[in-house]
Design a protein around this motif. Structure first.
Motif, short mmCIF file in Angstrom:
data_model
loop_
_atom_site.label_atom_id
_atom_site.label_comp_id
_atom_site.label_asym_id
_atom_site.label_seq_id
_atom_site.Cartn_x
_atom_site.Cartn_y
_atom_site.Cartn_z
N PHE A 118 -66.07 -42.94 40.81
CA PHE A 118 -66.62 -41.59 39.78
C PHE A 118 -67.95 -41.62 39.63
N LYS A 119 -68.50 -42.92 39.35
CA LYS A 119 -69.73 -42.63 38.63
C LYS A 119 -70.83 -43.15 39.83
N ILE A 120 -70.57 -42.78 41.15
CA ILE A 120 -71.61 -43.32 42.47
C ILE A 120 -71.96 -40.97 42.27
N ARG A 121 -70.37 -40.70 42.43
CA ARG A 121 -70.64 -39.15 42.67
C ARG A 121 -71.26 -38.20 41.28
N GLU A 122 -70.85 -39.33 40.53
CA GLU A 122 -71.76 -38.12 38.98
C GLU A 122 -73.04 -38.00 38.86
N ILE A 123 -73.61 -39.52 39.53
CA ILE A 123 -75.19 -39.96 39.90
C ILE A 123 -75.87 -38.83 40.73
N ALA A 124 -74.65 -38.68 41.81
CA ALA A 124 -75.61 -38.10 43.43
C ALA A 124 -75.53 -36.33 42.45
N LYS A 125 -74.14 -36.12 41.65
CA LYS A 125 -74.67 -34.39 40.78
C LYS A 125 -75.97 -34.45 40.13
N GLN A 126 -76.44 -35.76 39.85
CA GLN A 126 -77.48 -35.41 38.80
C GLN A 126 -79.23 -35.51 39.70
N ASN A 127 -78.90 -36.61 40.51
CA ASN A 127 -80.21 -36.37 41.85
C ASN A 127 -79.71 -35.34 42.88
N ASP A 128 -79.26 -34.26 42.91
CA ASP A 128 -78.66 -32.96 43.58
C ASP A 128 -78.35 -33.71 44.93
N ILE A 129 -77.93 -35.03 44.83
CA ILE A 129 -77.29 -35.57 46.51
C ILE A 129 -75.83 -35.12 47.04
N MET A 130 -76.41 -34.77 48.46
CA MET A 130 -74.90 -33.57 48.60
C MET A 130 -73.73 -34.56 49.23
N ILE A 131 -72.83 -33.74 48.76
CA ILE A 131 -71.46 -35.01 48.37
C ILE A 131 -70.34 -34.14 49.27
N VAL A 132 -69.75 -35.01 50.59
CA VAL A 132 -69.11 -34.59 51.46
C VAL A 132 -67.68 -35.34 51.52
#
Length: 361
Positions: free
Chosen positions: A301-315
């Motif tokens: 969950f923390k990885i996805r949260e950081i990805a959203k904060q840095n506009d990184i695509m989540i697939v």
């Protein structure tokens, strides 16, 4: 109680571990080499006696001469008694010192050498149970005490019988010694003593080797462990399986938490979607995609949260995310067998975000 001890002894079928052997050595429970030490000491003394007999006779003769013919340059009184005694025993003193060393100091040094300098203070520390009359009475009638007593009686019987027959033979052959002068009589006496010592050395070798072999066998039997003891020792070192797995998981989570700082470097994140998250970095020119971070549950969950904060695509790709999480470590390249799946993800991101998304990395 006795049947239970016999059963425990029969159950001891496993060889002792290094820890058990070290514990025995620390407690001073080793194969006692006292008979071997005594035998070697006797052999050295006999050899020295054989090669020094003539010199010993000459020294004794000189000692007797000085003792009975007076002490030149000395007036014998209490003040000069030490000098008188020293003057008298000077000829034989080197032999006496060597014999004292062989009979006292050498056995201790040789015993320590055989036991690899094993020394345990537990053997000499005061223990109230050793003077307890009740426990002492029990030890008096124990099987080990009775066996040791029988061993001592057997050794003494063998040596006594040998001494008897040797002395009987020497006495029967000494009828003509009465007509010898003092020097010849001493030589014959020396030969008789050497004969006795020689036979005693042979008997000592037999007794020493037999006793040490038995002690070595017994101490190894005493060190043997039951299957349960062996399992308990392994469990003590490795720990409880549940705790061990928890420690491994905590260590793995710690590594994964440290890798969270690399999530902003990722190109995209693959999810399970709830249980696993794997951050992948791939830019043009790289040899292969690299896993920069991965985690399970809370860390996922923390990885996805950081990805959203840095506009990184989540697939979301359940099979690929689960496979990468279980087979690839953080910092490792994605294996070639998964290249095609990664290419499909990159194509999907390219369709969703376009070329500009990849140009920023």
């Amino acid at each position: 109680m006795e049947n239970r001890e016999d059963k425990d002894f029969q159950d001891k079928t496993e060889d002792a571990t290094e820890e058990k052997r070290s514990q025995f050595r620390e407690e001073g429970n080793i194969a006692n080499p006292r008979e071997v030490v005594a035998c070697v000491t006797l052999i050295i003394f006999t050899t020295y006696f054989y090669y020094s007999i003539n010199d010993l006779l000459s020294c004794f003769r000189l000692v007797f001469q000085r003792s009975w013919q007076g002490f030149p340059a000395y007036f014998v009184d209490y003040s000069s008694l030490v000098k008188v005694v020293y003057y008298s025993i000077t000829p034989i003193l080197p032999h006496l010192l060597f014999i004292i060393f062989i009979c006292s100091v050498f056995p201790s040094l040789f015993g320590l050498l055989i036991t690899r300098f094993n020394w345990s203070w537990k053997k000499i520390i005061f223990d109230i149970n050793r003077i307890n009359p009740i426990s002492g009475f029990g030890r008096l009638f124990s099987s080990s005490f009775i066996f040791e007593t029988l061993k001592i009686l057997l050794k003494c019987s063998i040596l006594t019988i040998l001494i008897y027959f040797i002395l009987k033979s020497e006495i029967s052959n000494s009828s003509e010694d009465y007509f010898f002068n003092n020097i010849d009589f001493m030589k014959e006496l020396g030969k008789s003593i050497f004969h006795l010592l020689y036979i005693m050395c042979i008997a000592g070798v037999f007794i020493g080797v037999s006793d040490f072999s038995y002690n070595f066998w017994k101490i190894n039997n005493d060190m043997k462990m039951t299957k349960q003891e062996l399992k308990d020792e392994v469990k003590k070192h490795e720990g409880d399986p549940l705790l061990k797995s928890q420690r491994k998981r905590m260590a793995r989570d710690l590594v994964m938490r440290k890798s969270l700082k690399d999530v902003p470097k990722a190109t995209f994140v693959l999810t399970n979607p709830e249980h696993f998250s794997v951050a992948i970095r791939y830019i043009k020119g790289m040899h292969a995609p690299i896993v920069v971070a991965k985690g399970q549950d809370l860390i996922a969950f923390k990885i996805r949260e950081i990805a959203k904060q840095n506009d990184i695509m989540i697939v979301e790709n359940k099979p690929l995310a689960r496979t990468l999480y279980k087979t690839v470590k953080v910092g490792q390249e994605v294996p070639q067998t998964l290249y095609q799946s990664i290419i499909e993800v990159i194509k999907y991101i390219y369709q969703m975000r376009g070329k500009k998304y990849f140009e920023r990395f």
